[in-house]
Design an enzyme around this catalytic site. Structure first.
Site, PDB file in Angstrom:
ATOM      1  N   GLU A 224       0.548  -1.083   0.037  1.00  0.00           N
ATOM      2  CA  GLU A 224      -0.081   0.100  -0.079  1.00  0.00           C
ATOM      3  C   GLU A 224       1.030   1.226  -0.190  1.00  0.00           C
ATOM      4  OE1 GLU A 224      -4.135  -1.373   2.001  1.00  0.00           O
ATOM      5  OE2 GLU A 224      -2.596  -0.798   3.465  1.00  0.00           O
TER       6      GLU A 224
ATOM      7  N   GLU B  50      -5.785  -8.233  -0.721  1.00  0.00           N
ATOM      8  CA  GLU B  50      -6.275  -7.671   0.642  1.00  0.00           C
ATOM      9  C   GLU B  50      -8.032  -7.536   0.352  1.00  0.00           C
ATOM     10  OE1 GLU B  50      -4.763  -4.828   3.422  1.00  0.00           O
ATOM     11  OE2 GLU B  50      -2.685  -5.382   2.840  1.00  0.00           O
TER      12      GLU B  50
END
Length: 483
Positions: A177, A381
């Site tokens: 991320e 995710e």
């Protein structure tokens, strides 16, 4: 909907070392940026402490103790039929300070054992190289990724990983991320950007913090491109992906100003880093943003060529929820929750943690990203945060999680039918863990509930949830049995 999941589709799950391993100071491991973050709640943010405070709770210190339970944990994943397990390597297990001359052999040996255990069950490791686990020494001595020297330390770390696990790992992600540092002040946990003792970690309040975040992310993008080239050089079979925190953004109204606002947020939140990873250069809107916000990046003349030559092989991302924006305050109902803020979407339901539940947003995002990049995609995710209740018989009936996941699996199947090249799905927290945003245990994501059951030994009990058996059935049917 006629398209099925590909036969070689990678079904699995995902964790992060700092949220699952524990054993924070065992076998030569150094201190990471996570090891100095206290726990928090929905109402009380996590704090950075320059030294470990007596009596304070630090989630990474014990987590769910994967370090001492990896065999039984991986066996549980095998029982679910996993084809892939996304995990991260804790940088400070390999280089305790980050700038050490030699790696820590005990750390290298630990991950050898983990990967061997995965292969024992036919599970392919998908390894994140840096998942919010920058060595704290690099923060303290260099300023984290604000300093270009850290690019070299990261490259050295990558070389050790690629050479040590050349025959064990072929799927890699560089930075988890990477865009979060730009979105909500995540520069400390993402890139090791220094914060003051006692400060909360998710609060960009000054131009300097924003400037620092963009500079650190630039250096990480360069480091990622170098890592991609190195991975291909050491083993041509290696496939390296980026990892973006993905979220669809909607205009709340049909006002063109709302539409433009949503477009701009999509660009800065999702495509700023994605374009560099995949296309090898910054997009035009990035340069406009720098001008308008007085962002001045220190770039080496060689950076452009490095970024161009270090593009990724596939695009991976997290997806939990979507957002909405508007310029009309009178139409706005605010969202207040865990790492969520802004405008509430009246067409969506929201979780206990204030996140919208939007499977169709995933389909939209998949189509949008694939049409932009024409590169294989992977969802690494996805999951629902909830307050799971352990029944008297020890069972956990998380039907709400099953409903959430079912909707997203259907959305994935529809996106494949739309023509998207989707290669895998690893929902978050296959084993319950401490969350990045609050540090709370067992109240967020996961198919296996982990609970301390022996105060003397610190041992942990593992209990499959109802969603464990549902997801096992999905994997066995390759996404056809969603009942």
């Amino acid at each position: 909907m006629t398209e099925k999941f590909p036969k070689n589709f990678l079904w699995g799950g995902a964790t992060a070392a700092n949220q699952i391993e524990g054993a924070w100071d065992v076998d030569g491991k150094g201190v990471s940026v996570q090891d100095l973050l206290t726990g928090g709640t929905l109402e009380k943010p996590r704090r950075f402490t320059a030294k470990v405070e007596e009596g304070a709770y630090y989630p990474s210190h014990t987590a769910s103790d994967f370090y001492h339970h990896y065999k039984e944990d991986i066996k549980l994943l095998a029982d679910m039929g996993y084809k892939v397990y996304r995990l991260s390597i804790n940088w400070t297990r390999i280089f305790p300070n980050g700038d050490d001359e030699k790696p820590n052999q005990a750390g290298i040996d630990f991950y050898h054992k983990v990967f061997q255990e995965c292969h024992k069950y036919g599970i392919e490791p998908l390894v994140t190289i840096s998942h919010y686990e920058v060595p704290y020494h690099l923060t303290e001595a260099y300023g984290g990724f604000l300093n270009r020297k850290v690019i070299d330390f990261f490259e050295n770390y990558c070389r050790v990983l690629f050479e040590s696990y050349k025959d064990e790992v072929h799927l890699w992600l560089t930075f988890n991320e990477i865009n979060t540092a730009l979105m909500f002040g995540g520069g400390y946990i993402q890139a090791g950007v220094p914060v003051k003792d006692g400060d909360s970690i998710f609060a960009p309040v000054s131009h300097d913090m924003v400037q620092n975040a963009y500079q650190a992310v630039h250096n990480q993008l360069v480091a990622s491109a170098k890592a991609v080239q190195l991975a291909h050089e050491i083993n041509p079979e290696n496939k390296v992906g980026c990892m973006i925190a993905g979220s669809e953004v909607y205009p709340l109204t049909a006002d063109p100003k709302d539409v433009l606002m949503a477009q701009q947020q999509m660009e800065m939140n999702n495509f700023y880093c994605g374009d560099v990873h995949v296309r090898g250069a910054y997009p035009a809107f990035a340069k406009k943003y720098w001008r308008e916000h007085d962002i001045k990046l220190d770039m080496d003349p060689s950076d452009a060529e490095t970024l161009k030559n270090g593009t990724v092989d596939f695009y991976s991302f997290s997806y939990y929820s979507s957002g909405a924006v508007t310029i009309h305050p009178e139409k706005q109902e605010k969202v207040n929750g865990n790492m969520s803020s802004g405008t509430k979407n009246p067409y969506l339901k929201y979780s206990d943690w204030g996140w919208s539940m939007d499977p169709e947003g995933l389909r939209i995002y998949l189509n949008q990203v694939y049409q932009r990049y024409q590169l294989p995609l992977m969802i690494v995710e996805n999951g629902l945060g909830a307050y799971d209740k352990v029944e008297k018989d020890g069972s956990i009936n998380d039907d709400y999680r099953i409903d959430y996941l079912r909707g997203h699996v259907v959305a994935m199947k529809e996106a494949i039918d739309d023509g998207v090249d989707l290669i895998g799905y690893t929902p978050w927290g296959c084993i319950d863990l401490a969350s990045a945003s609050t540090g709370q245990m067992s109240k967020r994501y996961g198919f296996i509930y982990v609970n301390r059951h022996d105060d003397q030994t610190g041992d942990y009990a593992r209990t499959p949830k109802k969603s464990f058996y549902w997801y096992k059935k999905v994997i066995e049917s390759n996404g056809e049995d969603l009942d």
